[in-house]
Write an enzyme that holds these catalytic residues in place. Sequence first.
Site, short mmCIF file in Angstrom:
data_model
loop_
_atom_site.label_atom_id
_atom_site.label_comp_id
_atom_site.label_asym_id
_atom_site.label_seq_id
_atom_site.Cartn_x
_atom_site.Cartn_y
_atom_site.Cartn_z
N LYS A 23 44.79 44.23 47.68
CA LYS A 23 45.52 43.79 48.98
C LYS A 23 46.82 44.70 49.05
O LYS A 23 47.38 45.24 48.00
CB LYS A 23 45.81 42.52 49.03
CG LYS A 23 46.73 42.05 48.12
CD LYS A 23 48.12 42.27 48.23
CE LYS A 23 49.02 41.72 46.90
NZ LYS A 23 50.71 41.91 47.21
N PRO A 29 44.65 48.83 39.49
CA PRO A 29 45.43 48.81 38.40
C PRO A 29 46.40 47.38 38.13
O PRO A 29 46.70 46.80 39.19
CB PRO A 29 46.41 50.08 38.56
CG PRO A 29 46.45 50.18 40.09
CD PRO A 29 45.06 49.68 40.28
N ALA A 32 50.67 46.42 39.70
CA ALA A 32 50.80 47.34 40.86
C ALA A 32 51.07 46.80 42.10
O ALA A 32 51.67 47.40 43.27
CB ALA A 32 49.38 48.22 41.22
N GLY A 33 51.14 45.38 42.23
CA GLY A 33 51.41 44.66 43.29
C GLY A 33 50.35 44.58 44.30
O GLY A 33 50.45 44.41 45.51
N ASP A 93 48.05 34.98 46.05
CA ASP A 93 47.17 35.92 46.95
C ASP A 93 45.95 35.17 47.10
O ASP A 93 45.12 35.92 47.82
CB ASP A 93 47.13 37.32 46.43
CG ASP A 93 48.71 38.02 46.59
OD1 ASP A 93 49.35 37.78 47.68
OD2 ASP A 93 49.01 38.83 45.72
N GLY A 139 47.48 42.57 44.07
CA GLY A 139 46.68 41.26 44.04
C GLY A 139 45.47 41.39 43.23
O GLY A 139 44.49 40.41 43.25
N GLY A 173 44.55 40.51 40.15
CA GLY A 173 44.22 39.22 39.40
C GLY A 173 43.82 38.09 40.37
O GLY A 173 42.72 37.32 39.95
N SER A 174 44.36 37.93 41.49
CA SER A 174 44.11 36.88 42.36
C SER A 174 42.67 37.02 42.95
O SER A 174 42.03 36.37 43.23
CB SER A 174 45.19 36.86 43.39
OG SER A 174 46.30 36.19 42.94
N SER A 175 42.61 38.48 43.23
CA SER A 175 41.37 38.73 43.98
C SER A 175 40.17 38.43 42.97
O SER A 175 39.06 38.10 43.22
CB SER A 175 41.18 40.47 44.35
OG SER A 175 39.87 40.56 44.65
#
Length: 263
Positions: free
Chosen positions: A11, A93, A96-97, A135, A99, A101-103
Amino acid sequence: MSSVTIFSPAKVNLFLAITDRREDGFHNLVSLVAPLDWGDTLHAKLAKETRLTCDDDSLSVDESNLVLKALAAFREATGWSAGVELRLEKRIPMGAGLGGGSSNAVATLRAVNTLAGKLLTEDQLMKVASPLGADCALFLRNAPVVMRGIGDQVESLDDALRRRISGQLILLFKPPFGVSTPWAYRQMAAKTETYLPAEQAEARWESWRKSESATLVDLGYNSMESVVFSKYLMLPALYGLLRSKYGLSPLMSGSGSASLVCL
């Protein structure tokens, strides 16, 4: 069904205002967030024993991984106890900001819910996913949304707004380092002037929403850039070069270190 493959998109934050810090230590935000058509892939199949593997050796595959945390949350919510083999093809990566992990957590919930025979509805999946990451609500919607609160208040966009965002080409790039999200939030809490008050954040969003001629570049803002730039000097230097030499308008996604340019 004994096996399933789920796409796990990255994201980007096209607008991100951190508005204040709550008494419980979490931060409130106003953000326009959109999933990408690029990301990870999760393969899941029923097995005698549960295990997680990943093609990226740098990623921990123990209980600290959000894939296994999501599986544990699903088991707790449903009582489902079958073994499942999870294989993650990692492209997003870390630090990186974007998302990742949440994805991955949402992809896991969708995969095991399918393997278990759809024990949970979409609303129930949302309740299980929300505590796993801010996220997660976005990835369950799989469409651009506006997020508020700590990411738990999700506003869907109307058709006209979705058309202004969907299909947008972006250049996404990341330097050879990541940024810790908890670190970035701690820096903001110590420097309250970095917050953008909620009324100002809402005014910016509302102004862009009402202007049909405004582009995503016009909306682009990330209040976390100031604290990240103060430590990682490479980023403001690179942004300055992209603006002055190429006329581009880079924007950091989330807490960084990945950035995007709308083309």
